[in-house]
Design a protein around this motif. Structure first.
Motif, PDB file in Angstrom:
ATOM      1  N   ALA A 123     -19.906  -7.525  17.553  1.00  0.00           N
ATOM      2  CA  ALA A 123     -21.228  -7.421  16.928  1.00  0.00           C
ATOM      3  C   ALA A 123     -21.608  -6.131  16.182  1.00  0.00           C
ATOM      4  N   LEU A 124     -20.082  -5.120  16.334  1.00  0.00           N
ATOM      5  CA  LEU A 124     -20.167  -4.031  16.092  1.00  0.00           C
ATOM      6  C   LEU A 124     -19.801  -4.102  14.543  1.00  0.00           C
ATOM      7  N   TRP A 125     -19.096  -4.840  14.235  1.00  0.00           N
ATOM      8  CA  TRP A 125     -18.256  -5.058  12.820  1.00  0.00           C
ATOM      9  C   TRP A 125     -19.868  -5.480  12.331  1.00  0.00           C
ATOM     10  N   SER A 126     -19.628  -6.518  12.621  1.00  0.00           N
ATOM     11  CA  SER A 126     -20.901  -7.507  12.179  1.00  0.00           C
ATOM     12  C   SER A 126     -22.024  -6.593  11.240  1.00  0.00           C
ATOM     13  N   ALA A 127     -22.792  -5.582  12.194  1.00  0.00           N
ATOM     14  CA  ALA A 127     -23.473  -4.984  11.727  1.00  0.00           C
ATOM     15  C   ALA A 127     -23.092  -4.211  11.113  1.00  0.00           C
ATOM     16  N   GLY A 128     -21.882  -3.376  10.639  1.00  0.00           N
ATOM     17  CA  GLY A 128     -20.825  -2.455  10.190  1.00  0.00           C
ATOM     18  C   GLY A 128     -21.118  -1.235  10.659  1.00  0.00           C
ATOM     19  N   LEU A 129     -21.341  -0.923  12.405  1.00  0.00           N
ATOM     20  CA  LEU A 129     -20.889  -0.148  12.892  1.00  0.00           C
ATOM     21  C   LEU A 129     -19.837   0.734  13.929  1.00  0.00           C
ATOM     22  N   ALA A 130     -19.176  -0.908  13.502  1.00  0.00           N
ATOM     23  CA  ALA A 130     -17.180  -0.251  14.070  1.00  0.00           C
ATOM     24  C   ALA A 130     -16.549   0.389  14.091  1.00  0.00           C
ATOM     25  N   ASP A 131     -16.612   1.104  12.565  1.00  0.00           N
ATOM     26  CA  ASP A 131     -15.833   2.424  12.357  1.00  0.00           C
ATOM     27  C   ASP A 131     -16.487   3.256  12.966  1.00  0.00           C
ATOM     28  N   CYS A 132     -17.556   3.792  13.279  1.00  0.00           N
ATOM     29  CA  CYS A 132     -18.194   4.370  13.857  1.00  0.00           C
ATOM     30  C   CYS A 132     -18.141   5.522  15.230  1.00  0.00           C
ATOM     31  N   PHE A 133     -17.450   4.327  15.765  1.00  0.00           N
ATOM     32  CA  PHE A 133     -16.766   4.650  16.860  1.00  0.00           C
ATOM     33  C   PHE A 133     -15.541   4.802  17.155  1.00  0.00           C
ATOM     34  N   PRO A 134     -14.623   6.002  17.199  1.00  0.00           N
ATOM     35  CA  PRO A 134     -13.574   5.816  18.372  1.00  0.00           C
ATOM     36  C   PRO A 134     -13.096   5.315  19.281  1.00  0.00           C
ATOM     37  N   HIS A 135     -14.524   5.186  20.004  1.00  0.00           N
ATOM     38  CA  HIS A 135     -14.244   4.762  21.933  1.00  0.00           C
ATOM     39  C   HIS A 135     -15.152   3.722  21.712  1.00  0.00           C
ATOM     40  N   SER A 136     -14.889   2.894  22.232  1.00  0.00           N
ATOM     41  CA  SER A 136     -16.152   2.118  22.635  1.00  0.00           C
ATOM     42  C   SER A 136     -15.890   1.543  23.993  1.00  0.00           C
TER      43      SER A 136
END
Length: 221
Positions: A123-136
């Motif tokens: 989900a995060l990758w698809s939305a282009g948000l994966a790089d925004c979060f050092p921690h999940s």
């Protein structure tokens, strides 16, 4: 000026239906499972499963369709259907990227999701948000996922911030209960309309000007 504290020291976001428009994927998958067992799918049925883990949703569906003991089987079916829907892609919801980046510029941020790691990353990758979060943090990485407080407590501990100095962003009653039990402030953008939710801030979108203004004030003493 704001219902949320501008001196918050961390912000933790839910993912599905809050940052990323994955509830469409989940709804298609859930409706198919209900239909397969001879039941319609509407707001009542959605309320049974929204915000739950795949396992908990499977159990809820099993009870609803009169197949007690089949929760694990239905959870596997649901997961496969969600995986298929999510493979087609899911977009960030309005205001999500801007809000996350504004918060991250001021304080540590994280994601705490009731999805398994596989679906959270997708989900995060698809939305282009994966790089925004050092921690999940995903549901299959804790002993007790939402509505228990462990996901939020783990996130705050990792970020090095007390829960009472942190803000959670949620869209479902399950997630709100988790954040409240952990002791965070709670901002809510509901996925289900017409439902009363416990909240410190309530809005219709992460793009609301008041919320964006709050984010710009974060970290200013």
């Amino acid at each position: 000026m704001y219902a949320l504290p501008t001196n918050a020291e961390a912000v933790v976001f839910d993912c599905d239906g809050l940052l990323v428009n994955t509830e469409v994927c989940w709804t298609v998958a859930e409706a198919a499972v209900f239909a397969e067992h001879g039941h319609p799918f509407g707001p009542e049925q959605k309320a049974l499963v929204i915000g739950r883990t795949v396992e908990a949703a499977g159990e809820a569906i099993a009870q609803y369709v009169g197949r007690p003991g089949a929760g694990a089987e239905l959870a596997v079916e649901l997961l496969e259907r969600v995986r298929k829907e999510l493979s087609r892609g899911a977009a960030a919801l309005p205001g999500a990227a801007a809000l996350v980046r504004a918060c991250r510029a001021a304080v540590p941020v994280a994601v705490a999701s009731n999805s398994p790691r596989e679906l959270l990353d997708a989900a995060l990758w698809s939305a282009g948000l994966a790089d925004c979060f050092p921690h999940s943090f995903a549901a299959d990485e804790v002993r007790s996922p939402k509505p228990a407080p462990e996901l939020y407590l783990t996130a705050c501990e990792t970020l090095g911030v007390a829960p009472r100095r942190s803000v959670a962003f949620e869209d479902s009653a399950t997630g709100i209960a988790s954040a409240r039990a952990a002791g965070l402030y709670v901002a809510v953008v509901p996925s289900l309309p017409g439902v009363e939710f416990d909240h410190d801030w309530l809005g219709t979108s992460l793009a609301e000007p008041e919320l964006q203004g709050w984010a710009r004030e974060l970290g200013r003493r």
